[in-house]
Every structure is written in C-alpha cells, then in structure tokens.
Design an enzyme around this catalytic site. Structure first.
Site, PDB file in Angstrom:
ATOM      1  N   LYS A 151      40.446 -20.413  31.577  1.00  0.00           N
ATOM      2  CA  LYS A 151      40.279 -19.225  31.680  1.00  0.00           C
ATOM      3  C   LYS A 151      39.943 -18.194  32.118  1.00  0.00           C
ATOM      4  O   LYS A 151      40.438 -16.963  31.989  1.00  0.00           O
ATOM      5  CB  LYS A 151      39.466 -19.305  29.866  1.00  0.00           C
ATOM      6  CG  LYS A 151      40.482 -20.123  28.758  1.00  0.00           C
ATOM      7  CD  LYS A 151      39.791 -19.749  28.054  1.00  0.00           C
ATOM      8  CE  LYS A 151      40.358 -20.212  26.199  1.00  0.00           C
ATOM      9  NZ  LYS A 151      40.598 -19.239  25.561  1.00  0.00           N
ATOM     10  N   LYS A 198      31.874 -17.629  26.657  1.00  0.00           N
ATOM     11  CA  LYS A 198      33.161 -18.105  26.487  1.00  0.00           C
ATOM     12  C   LYS A 198      33.280 -19.166  27.954  1.00  0.00           C
ATOM     13  O   LYS A 198      32.627 -18.619  28.359  1.00  0.00           O
ATOM     14  CB  LYS A 198      34.536 -17.307  26.312  1.00  0.00           C
ATOM     15  CG  LYS A 198      34.110 -16.259  24.636  1.00  0.00           C
ATOM     16  CD  LYS A 198      35.504 -15.631  25.184  1.00  0.00           C
ATOM     17  CE  LYS A 198      36.829 -16.523  24.812  1.00  0.00           C
ATOM     18  NZ  LYS A 198      37.901 -15.255  24.947  1.00  0.00           N
ATOM     19  N   GLY A 200      40.807 -24.498  21.609  1.00  0.00           N
ATOM     20  CA  GLY A 200      40.553 -24.873  19.458  1.00  0.00           C
ATOM     21  C   GLY A 200      39.355 -24.539  19.427  1.00  0.00           C
ATOM     22  O   GLY A 200      38.236 -24.706  18.449  1.00  0.00           O
ATOM     23  N   GLU A 224      32.252 -11.565  27.429  1.00  0.00           N
ATOM     24  CA  GLU A 224      32.526 -10.951  27.375  1.00  0.00           C
ATOM     25  C   GLU A 224      32.046 -10.211  25.848  1.00  0.00           C
ATOM     26  O   GLU A 224      31.534 -10.575  25.480  1.00  0.00           O
ATOM     27  CB  GLU A 224      34.170 -11.707  26.494  1.00  0.00           C
ATOM     28  CG  GLU A 224      35.166 -11.396  27.496  1.00  0.00           C
ATOM     29  CD  GLU A 224      36.532 -12.559  26.646  1.00  0.00           C
ATOM     30  OE1 GLU A 224      36.358 -12.393  25.298  1.00  0.00           O
ATOM     31  OE2 GLU A 224      37.470 -12.485  27.224  1.00  0.00           O
ATOM     32  N   LYS A 277      45.532 -20.813  12.993  1.00  0.00           N
ATOM     33  CA  LYS A 277      46.211 -19.630  12.169  1.00  0.00           C
ATOM     34  C   LYS A 277      46.522 -20.754  11.395  1.00  0.00           C
ATOM     35  O   LYS A 277      47.060 -21.512  10.988  1.00  0.00           O
ATOM     36  CB  LYS A 277      47.411 -19.513  13.007  1.00  0.00           C
ATOM     37  CG  LYS A 277      47.126 -19.033  14.123  1.00  0.00           C
ATOM     38  CD  LYS A 277      47.965 -19.031  15.494  1.00  0.00           C
ATOM     39  CE  LYS A 277      47.393 -18.183  17.046  1.00  0.00           C
ATOM     40  NZ  LYS A 277      48.882 -18.436  18.062  1.00  0.00           N
ATOM     41  N   GLU A 306      44.204 -15.151  26.548  1.00  0.00           N
ATOM     42  CA  GLU A 306      44.609 -15.917  27.207  1.00  0.00           C
ATOM     43  C   GLU A 306      46.651 -15.718  26.907  1.00  0.00           C
ATOM     44  O   GLU A 306      46.604 -15.308  26.173  1.00  0.00           O
ATOM     45  CB  GLU A 306      44.088 -17.406  26.312  1.00  0.00           C
ATOM     46  CG  GLU A 306      44.777 -18.158  24.845  1.00  0.00           C
ATOM     47  CD  GLU A 306      44.192 -19.438  24.369  1.00  0.00           C
ATOM     48  OE1 GLU A 306      44.013 -20.081  25.338  1.00  0.00           O
ATOM     49  OE2 GLU A 306      44.697 -18.956  23.640  1.00  0.00           O
ATOM     50  N   ASN A 313      49.117 -18.882  26.599  1.00  0.00           N
ATOM     51  CA  ASN A 313      50.136 -20.452  26.018  1.00  0.00           C
ATOM     52  C   ASN A 313      51.077 -20.733  26.819  1.00  0.00           C
ATOM     53  O   ASN A 313      52.137 -19.360  26.786  1.00  0.00           O
ATOM     54  CB  ASN A 313      49.792 -20.051  24.406  1.00  0.00           C
ATOM     55  CG  ASN A 313      48.196 -20.518  23.896  1.00  0.00           C
ATOM     56  OD1 ASN A 313      47.836 -21.102  24.376  1.00  0.00           O
ATOM     57  ND2 ASN A 313      48.304 -20.123  23.174  1.00  0.00           N
ATOM     58  N   ARG A 351      53.820 -22.587  26.244  1.00  0.00           N
ATOM     59  CA  ARG A 351      54.772 -23.575  25.670  1.00  0.00           C
ATOM     60  C   ARG A 351      55.486 -22.722  24.743  1.00  0.00           C
ATOM     61  O   ARG A 351      55.109 -21.837  24.617  1.00  0.00           O
ATOM     62  CB  ARG A 351      53.906 -24.492  24.889  1.00  0.00           C
ATOM     63  CG  ARG A 351      53.286 -23.871  24.243  1.00  0.00           C
ATOM     64  CD  ARG A 351      51.925 -25.599  23.725  1.00  0.00           C
ATOM     65  NE  ARG A 351      50.461 -24.637  23.308  1.00  0.00           N
ATOM     66  CZ  ARG A 351      50.015 -24.028  22.321  1.00  0.00           C
ATOM     67  NH1 ARG A 351      51.436 -23.279  21.710  1.00  0.00           N
ATOM     68  NH2 ARG A 351      48.879 -23.756  21.775  1.00  0.00           N
ATOM     69  N   ARG A 390      51.959 -22.006   7.346  1.00  0.00           N
ATOM     70  CA  ARG A 390      51.805 -23.668   7.755  1.00  0.00           C
ATOM     71  C   ARG A 390      51.285 -24.106   6.101  1.00  0.00           C
ATOM     72  O   ARG A 390      50.065 -24.171   5.667  1.00  0.00           O
ATOM     73  CB  ARG A 390      50.847 -22.945   9.041  1.00  0.00           C
ATOM     74  CG  ARG A 390      51.406 -22.646  10.029  1.00  0.00           C
ATOM     75  CD  ARG A 390      49.546 -23.727  11.181  1.00  0.00           C
ATOM     76  NE  ARG A 390      50.090 -22.275  12.352  1.00  0.00           N
ATOM     77  CZ  ARG A 390      49.439 -22.464  13.269  1.00  0.00           C
ATOM     78  NH1 ARG A 390      49.247 -23.496  13.479  1.00  0.00           N
ATOM     79  NH2 ARG A 390      50.251 -21.289  14.181  1.00  0.00           N
TER      80      ARG A 390
END
Ligand code: ADP
Length: 447
Positions: free
Chosen positions: A116, A158, A164, A200, A237, A287, A289, A291, A337
């Site tokens: 990160k 952080k 996660g 942060e 999420k 961040e 991702n 993918r 979801r």
C-alpha cells in the site's frame, strides 16, 4: 487468441468466466477441490481436474497443482477470477516462466499495488489525488505526532501489507496515537508478517467510489466509469451501484480521465480498479485492485460491454474492442450480493438449498453457481449469487429491484435477501443518501 483457458477459481465467478470463454469459442478447463465436484462450473466445463482437498491452501491456492493441471490439459492461459491467486505476483511470474498467459497484469504491477505504501507513492507520482498523510512507513512516535499534527486529527494508521480491513486503527486525538500506532503495527506483523504502517487523515463521512480501468497492452488506458460501493459491513461491500448517485457527468469525466491517463503512463495491461474515498467533492486514492472485481457486472450493465471478453482479448494481445469515445453510460444498475448468512447476525449458513428460483424479465441478471438440491460447502466464502438490475434511470432500477427481490426464492438455508428487501424500501437508500458508515449504523439500530 487462446485455444484453451484454465479457470483457477470456484463459485459464481468461475461460471462467469466460463460463459465468456464459451462465447469466444475457447475451450475451458476448470480445477476444483473435492468439495466442489458437484459445482455448476465443473458440470459445464469441457474438462475438469480435481486438484486437492477442500481447504483452499491445498487446492485453490496450490500453485504447483494448478500449473500441473495446465500442463496436463494443455491450457495456454489462466483466468484467476477474484480472490485466491488473482493478486499473487509469484503465481503470475511462475505462469509466465511456463509460457502460460496469466489473464491479468504483470507480476511487477501486482507487486507495486499489493504494497500500500508503494501503491500510494505510485498513485501520487501518476497524478492521482491521495489522502494526505505520511510519505512512507512511520516507525517512531515523535515522527507520528509531527505528521498527525500537520494533517490534523482524526488520523488512521494503516498497514502497508493490509487487506480486508485488517491492521487499521483510528486515533481521534494525540492521546490515542501511541496506542493506535503500536496496535496497528503489532496486528499487521501478526497478520501479514510485515509490521510497516503509515498515517493518513481519517475521513469522517466519505463514500467509496471506484473507477474501472483497463490498459490495452499497447500503452493506452481507458476508463469505464465508476461504481459506488459505500454500503459496506465490516469493510465488505454489500450493495453496489453504477453510476454513483453522488457524482455528476463532469466529475465522472474528470476522475475517469485522471485514472485512464495514469494507467497509460504506468504501462498497465488488463483490468484494474482504482479505489477512492470521496468527500466534499474531493477524491482520495486508497488502493488499486489489479483484477476483476465482484461488482463488475454493474459496469457491464450500463456500458453493454463484457469485461471478461475484454480481459481475454487484452491478455491474448488483441487489445480492447472499444476506444474511450465508444464507452457510453446508459441508465443505472445496482448489484446485491446474496450471501448464505443469517440476515441479522451474518453468521454463515451452509447446507442444502432445497429450492432455488431466480427472478427474470427485462433488466435482470443473476450470476450464481448454485441450483436446487446444491449443497453449499462450509469451507469457502458465503457469496452464493449476485442480483444485478438495470433500469433507464435510478428510480426505474429501484422499482425493478424491489419486484426482483420479491420473486427470488432460496429455501433450505438462510440468506441476506431479507436485508435487501428492507434496504430497497429505505428513504436514504431511495435518495442515494449514504456514506461508508450508513449500513453499520442502520444495522445497529435494527438490533
Ligand atoms: P483494505 O485493503 O484492508 O480493504 P483499504 O485501504 O481499501 O484497506 O480501506 C478499507 C476501508 O477502510 C475503506 O473502504 C474505508 O471504509 C476505510 N478507510 C481506509 N482509509 C480510510 C481513511 N483515510 N479515512 C476513513 N476511512 C478509511
């Protein structure tokens, strides 16, 4: 184009990728654990290879077994889905060494974004707005106090290796700082084997807004607009929308343009998501991702573009099928979801689904690998399906979502469907008026 793709995942995403391969006329191989022998994607694939017992580390995370399955079946590419090995740089490197294409970015790009501190530094260099904070890792208390005083309290500590939502601690005032720094660092060391932490500014009421990007493999970058994933529980999420109810067309084009340019400058190839917190009209990078995301279908719904087709095209060297000016945003989409969990306590509810009936009609998509009589194994995450609804505008989308939720039947196990039936009737949700803390507060009130 590839002849044969091996899908190194399970559940709804394995089926999702399999569908894209079939449409492109590509042969499919799936790997599975002994617990997933009856899974839908195993039934539908051209070939399947059992790679181990139920625990993920012995099957879906077992790189040697997966590479062996590629060699045995002659697969020329691997799609990793999300989770499991999808952001494992070593896996990408090993596949490359075996002349098997990893459908994703280079190992080096995965590595940069997986750290990160490095990711934030890179984002800043590429002109992406970041959260004010320390430039790198912070080790001593004095330096921490100086930085925190400079950016102003509250601050958040952080973990550089974080993921996660772990290894994060908020300090409201200087009195909390010492303990927050120590506990975050200890937690990070225990969870990730790396105790580096950074500071942060803590944003109090942000929304989570993420931009879908693609590098075409020839040095060009495009964006596919944003998703609003502010409705979260424990940083997971729950409900996602495209477009964000909080942004106007001008803000969308501005942040999208910044991200697309950054992707081009980075020389990135394939799909990626740049995540931001958004507060008072400002974006703050958190961040990236490297993918496909669980919530990619809402972007597909409003653009009409199959993002897995695009991933496969780019990885095979064929570039994207669209240019930035071809990407238009039509209407509004929402994804729920659906987890096999108690809708109040969120404890997992594995077991046999006695009856499974999905909604249909215009604007409805259900991505799920389960069926009536399917036994959900207890070893993996509890996502059993995603309901994606599209309408010409947000109001139509919400009306359609309400009736789709009424039609959805899952018997034999507990699911989070009742939570969505409550949310769709809530005034704040109807108004699109929520931040990243809204859902937790709502759930606390309902208890
Ligand atoms: P992880 O990789 O562990 O998920 P992220 O950096 O993506 O960590 O942050 C996860 C969540 O933590 C965010 O979605 C947000 O809810 C919260 N968060 C992270 N950074 C901040 C910040 N600077 N201010 C407020 N909340 C934050």
């Amino acid at each position: 184009m590839f002849q044969k793709i091996l899908i190194a995942n399970r559940g709804e995403i394995a089926l999702r990728v399999l569908r894209a391969c079939k449409e492109l006329g590509i042969q499919t191989v799936v790997v599975h654990s002994t617990a997933d022998a009856d899974a839908m994607h195993v039934r539908l694939a051209d070939e399947s290879v059992c790679i181990g017992p139920p625990p993920s580390r012995d099957s879906y995370l077992n790189i040697h077994q997966i590479v062996a399955a590629c060699e045995i079946t002659g697969a020329d590419a691997v799609h990793p889905g999300y989770g499991f090995l999808s952001e494992n740089a070593k896996f990408a490197d090993i596949l490359a060494a075996h002349n098997i294409t990893f459908i994703g970015p280079s190992g080096d790009h995965i590595r940069i974004m997986g750290d990160k501190i490095e990711a934030k530094r890179t984002a800043k260099r590429l002109g992406i707005p970041v959260v004010p904070g320390s430039d790198g890792a912070v080790t001593d208390q004095k330096e921490a106090r100086r930085i925190a005083a400079e950016i102003g309290y509250p601050v958040i500590i952080k973990a550089s290796a974080g993921g996660g939502g772990r290894g994060m601690k908020v300090a409201l005032t200087e009195a909390d700082l010492e303990v927050a720094l120590q506990t975050a660092s200890t937690e990070a060391g225990a969870a990730f084997g790396d105790d580096a932490v950074y500071i942060e500014k803590y944003l109090e009421k942000p929304r989570h807004i993420e931009v879908q990007v693609f590098g075409d493999g020839f040095g060009r970058g495009v964006h596919f607009g944003e998703r609003d994933c502010s409705l979260q529980r424990r940083h997971q999420k729950v409900w996602e929308e495209a477009s964000s109810p909080a942004l106007n067309a001008e803000e969308r084009a501005r942040i999208g343009g910044i991200c697309a340019k950054a992707i081009a400058d980075l020389g990135y190839s394939g799909a990626g998501t740049i995540e931001f917190l958004y507060e008072n009209g400002e974006f703050y990078f958190i961040e990236m991702n490297t993918r496909l995301q669980v919530e990619h279908p809402v972007t597909e719904a409003i653009t009409g573009i199959d993002l897995v087709h695009e991933q496969i095209r780019v990885a095979s060297g064929g570039g994207l099928s669209v240019k930035q000016e071809d990407i238009k945003f039509n209407g509004h989409a929402i994804e729920c979801r659906i987890n096999a969990e108690d809708p109040r306590t969120f404890t997992p509810s594995p077991g046999t689904i006695t009856h499974f009936h999905t909604p249909g009609g215009l604007g409805i998509r259900v991505d799920s690998g389960v069926y009536s009589g399917y036994k959900i194994p207890p070893y993996y995450d509890s996502l059993i399906g995603k309901l994606i609804v599209h309408g010409r505008n947000r109001v139509e989308c919400m009306m359609r979502l309400r009736r789709a939720l009424d039609e959805f039947v899952v018997d034999g196990i507990k699911t989070t469907l009742p939570l969505f039936r409550d949310l769709v009737g809530n005034a704040d949700i109807a108004n699109g008026d929520y931040d990243i803390h809204w859902l937790e507060k709502y759930l606390a009130k309902e208890e």
